[in-house]
Design a protein around this motif. Structure first.
Motif, mmCIF file in Angstrom:
data_model
loop_
_atom_site.group_PDB
_atom_site.id
_atom_site.type_symbol
_atom_site.label_atom_id
_atom_site.label_comp_id
_atom_site.label_asym_id
_atom_site.label_seq_id
_atom_site.Cartn_x
_atom_site.Cartn_y
_atom_site.Cartn_z
ATOM 1 N N ARG A 174 0.826 -1.219 0.000
ATOM 2 C CA ARG A 174 0.000 0.000 0.000
ATOM 3 C C ARG A 174 0.852 1.259 0.000
ATOM 4 N N LEU A 175 2.120 1.114 0.463
ATOM 5 C CA LEU A 175 3.012 2.276 0.401
ATOM 6 C C LEU A 175 3.266 2.646 -1.053
ATOM 7 N N GLU A 177 1.138 2.113 -3.512
ATOM 8 C CA GLU A 177 -0.094 2.753 -3.980
ATOM 9 C C GLU A 177 -0.173 4.186 -3.462
ATOM 10 N N ALA A 178 0.198 4.374 -2.194
ATOM 11 C CA ALA A 178 0.154 5.719 -1.622
ATOM 12 C C ALA A 178 1.065 6.647 -2.417
ATOM 13 N N SER A 179 2.226 6.143 -2.786
ATOM 14 C CA SER A 179 3.170 6.961 -3.535
ATOM 15 C C SER A 179 2.589 7.347 -4.899
ATOM 16 N N ALA A 180 2.010 6.364 -5.587
ATOM 17 C CA ALA A 180 1.391 6.648 -6.885
ATOM 18 C C ALA A 180 0.240 7.626 -6.708
ATOM 19 N N ASP A 181 -0.519 7.435 -5.665
ATOM 20 C CA ASP A 181 -1.663 8.296 -5.393
ATOM 21 C C ASP A 181 -1.222 9.740 -5.192
ATOM 22 N N LEU A 182 -0.025 9.917 -4.624
ATOM 23 C CA LEU A 182 0.468 11.266 -4.352
ATOM 24 C C LEU A 182 1.186 11.857 -5.564
ATOM 25 N N THR A 189 8.610 6.235 -7.547
ATOM 26 C CA THR A 189 8.166 5.385 -6.445
ATOM 27 C C THR A 189 9.249 4.384 -6.087
ATOM 28 N N ASN B 97 -6.766 12.386 -4.228
ATOM 29 C CA ASN B 97 -5.897 11.791 -3.208
ATOM 30 C C ASN B 97 -6.706 10.924 -2.275
ATOM 31 N N PHE B 100 -5.649 6.175 3.239
ATOM 32 C CA PHE B 100 -5.803 4.730 3.327
ATOM 33 C C PHE B 100 -6.264 4.313 4.711
#
Ligand SMILES: Nc1ncnc2c1ncn2[C@@H]1O[C@H](COP(=O)(O)OP(=O)(O)OP(=O)(O)O)[C@@H](O)[C@H]1O
Ligand SMILES: [Mg+2]
Lengths: 283, 379
Positions: A174-175, A177-182, A189, B97, B100
């Protein structure tokens, strides 16, 4: 029994192991290194620095080891990382185990036998013969530093893949995904999340391989054919052939000191890179 | 809903109707192997609104959110952001954004580097000063000023949650997606964070899409709620709409609590339906569209709509008080009817005071205004 007595009792087995396995042999080597070779070989007690003064005689062995061990470690790491990445991040979980086993399988046969295969591949009737067929003549591979390097990479790859695989596998997806999301593209990433979080695995792998390589003798003996030799080969020669234990001990002790210094510096650097983090540790 | 005056919320909804949609789902489906995680979803999300997806575990809430974020591509249908179909647009190209569920904070970065992560991805690059300024303001908003160089694992759950929130809002996304952001917090902290979330949303005016399976949370925070079931959206509306005009038993049950009585429609007169229960009782409630005489239906009566008295009333049902639960401003009674079973009745303290208080074992009569009970489809 007081508390501290009980603590001593608990520590005793570890302490005994430490003394028998580490302190004792090291002390023997240390003492021997100041002695002299007896008339029929072996060791005669003495106190002389002669053996250390004689070290330059084995300069080439030290030079080869000090070049090929780090180069081999780095080369193995560069090849192991993408492999471990593919296994840990990209592979469908149901294939992971099988592929991991395939990485271990070579460990089931002795490095001796596996290196013999390389003697054939790199020897006159192997790759060079193939190259000749396409018109490239006179290529010599066997008994060169390159052959030893190939042998090292081949032999130590699994040992490097494993720690890197573990650190990448443990990485919380998920880290990513979080990076891509940001807004980070895949390469960013990788560089800002995946790579920093897999450093512990890389550090462990490099350390393991480097330490073992410093004492390697089989691969240079087989693929270096007496032309490319390590300190390990010098030791085999000094202890088993010429039976000069005193000089052998001086060489061995020097190697240990070099190793200790390198590893200490290396740990310091890694610790600084990872400063203040408790979710990672080296080894 | 304690802190939102009802009339204010209605105006908020009216406004949201006139605002242009910031995002939309058009017939969006998502199939994983043999599981239909999202089934023909249709939804418009208005600029600046607070929308919630509400439903039980596995109903496809996260899937819907992940398609908006770009982590999943729909199997069919279109995801629109700002009027553009973005089905295959990578997450890092979307003005969206996500917060999570377990925060997914970067363990190797400190608090301000976590929050500034999105800003550092901007091209053209922002200057260090600009990034520091925005991070500082985001920290102020989530009330974490002074925590800049803290390691994230040194923070409490609530603080980590706020860092995750700051990391998302600092990018000023057009859409902020929150996947059960409060689920990991204890009850008290969750309440506090709910209020903070709502204040924050009003303060910065970003569109929020929240996923939750906690009906109380959805009711108290949202302008609009999407109730989901088995990959479908079963009803969308304001919290009041869903509470007062549920379209099915499922929604009435999921949003608030209610008493349900099964039966078939006997007659409909002036919008009031009479239904016959299997035991032969006649009960009345407001008929909803699409139900005709003879249809199997379900009558939903909210506990607070039921009146209770000692004297027999015409059309009342005689029951025995089974249990009395004191709830402060309300008292909840569980009364037993021989044919209907246990009925839940909620009486305000005002009425309940004095001789209107009922004791366990007492004989009582219950009735309700038929206009305040709903005849619904039984599924
Ligand atoms: N990557 C996936 N592969 C296969 N099936 C999936 C995947 N993601 C979700 N599903 C399935 O899709 C359905 C909906 O899942 P989803 O995560 O959207 O539910 P949810 O409403 O968020 O539930 P919860 O409240 O438990 O988080 C579930 O049946 C789930 O098993
Ligand atoms: Mg979910």
């Amino acid at each position: 029994m007081t508390r501290s007595e009980r603590n001593w009792l608990l520590v005793a087995p570890a302490a005994a192991w430490f003394v028998v396995m580490l302190v004792l042999p090291l002390s023997v080597i240390f003492v021997f290194s100041f002695g002299e070779r007896g008339p029929a070989g072996g060791y005669v007690p003495a106190f002389t620095l002669e053996q250390y003064a004689n070290l330059p005689a084995r300069f080439t062995a030290f030079k080869n080891t000090m070049i090929l061990a780090p180069v081999g470690t780095i080369a193995a790491m560069l090849i192991a990382y993408p492999l471990a990445y593919q296994l840990a991040v990209r592979t469908d979980p149901k294939w992971k185990t099988i592929l991991l086993v395939l990485v271990i399988v070579p460990f089931w046969t002795s490095i001796l036998i596996r290196s013999y295969a390389w003697i054939f591949i790199l020897g006159g009737r192997g790759l060079p013969a193939l190259l000749e067929m396409v018109g490239i003549e006179g290529v010599r591979l066997i008994y060169t530093p390159f052959a030893v390097l190939i042998g090292i990479i081949y032999g130590y790859l699994p040992l490097m893949v494993f720690p890197i695989y573990v650190s990448l596998d443990r990485l919380d997806k998920r880290l990513l995904e979080a990076s891509a999301d940001l807004g980070a593209k895949p390469l960013r990433t990788f560089l800002t999340v995946t790579l920093p979080l897999s450093i512990p695995g890389v550090a462990t792998g490099c350390m393991l391989v480097f330490i073992l390589l410093m004492g390697e003798f089989l691969i240079p003996a087989l693929l270096g054919g007496g032309k490319v030799f390590f300190v390990g080969n010098a030791l085999v020669d000094l202890f088993l052939q010429s039976r000069n234990w005193a000089f052998g001990s001086a060489v061995a002790f020097t190697l240990i000191v070099i190793m200790l210094v390198t590893v200490t510096v290396y740990m310091r650097v890694i610790a600084r890179l990872q400063s203040g983090r408790d979710d990672v540790s080296i080894m | 809903m304690a802190h939102i005056p009802v009339d204010l919320q209605y105006t908020a909804n009216k406004q949201s109707d006139s605002r242009p949609p910031i995002a939309a789902l058009r017939n969006v489906s998502k199939v994983f192997g043999s599981v239909i995680a999202a089934d023909a979803l249709n939804l418009s999300i208005a600029q600046g609104e607070f929308l919630s997806f509400l439903g039980p575990s596995g109903c496809g809430k996260t899937t819907a959110l992940r398609m908006l974020a770009g982590f999943e591509a729909p199997t069919s249908g279109d995801v629109l952001i700002d009027g553009q179909a973005v089905n295959d647009l990578e997450p890092y190209r979307r003005p969206v954004n996500m917060v999570f569920q377990s925060y997914a904070l970067f363990p190797h970065l400190n608090v301000s580097d976590n929050i500034g992560y999105g800003l550092r991805q901007r091209r053209p690059r922002l200057s260090r000063g600009e990034i520091a300024g925005k991070v500082g303001r985001a920290l102020e908003i989530v009330r974490l000023t002074g925590f800049e160089s803290r390691r994230v694992w040194e923070m409490s759950g609530g603080q980590q949650q706020r860092v995750a929130l700051a990391r998302a809002i600092v990018n000023e996304p057009k859409l902020l997606l929150l996947d059960e952001p409060l689920a990991a917090l204890d009850r008290k902290l969750r309440k506090e964070m709910q209020i903070e979330l709502q204040d924050l949303q009003r303060q910065i005016g970003i569109t929020f899409v929240l996923v939750t399976h906690d009906q109380e949370e959805a009711l108290s925070l949202s302008d609009r709620i999407c109730v989901m079931r088995g990959g479908r959206i079963v009803q969308t509306g304001s919290p009041q709409d869903l509470y007062d005009q549920p379209k099915s038993r499922y929604v009435a049950d999921f949003v608030g609590t209610s008493n349900f009585f099964d039966g078939t429609i006997d007659a409909v007169v002036d919008g009031i339906a009479t239904l016959a229960t299997r035991s032969g009782l006649r009960l009345q409630g407001a008929a909803t569209a699409g139900l005709s005489v003879g249809a199997a239906v379900c009558l939903s009566v909210r506990p607070e709509q039921i009146r209770m008295s000692r004297d027999a009333v015409p059309g009342g049902l005689a029951c025995t008080v089974h249990n009395r639960i004191f709830l402060g401003e309300h008292t909840e009674y569980l009364v037993q009817h021989p044919a209907l079973g246990t009925v839940n009745v909620l009486t305000p303290r005002l009425i309940e005071s004095g001789d209107m208080s009922f004791q366990t074992g007492e004989q009582v009569h219950i009735n309700w205004n038929p206009g305040r009970a709903l005849v619904l489809s039984p599924d």
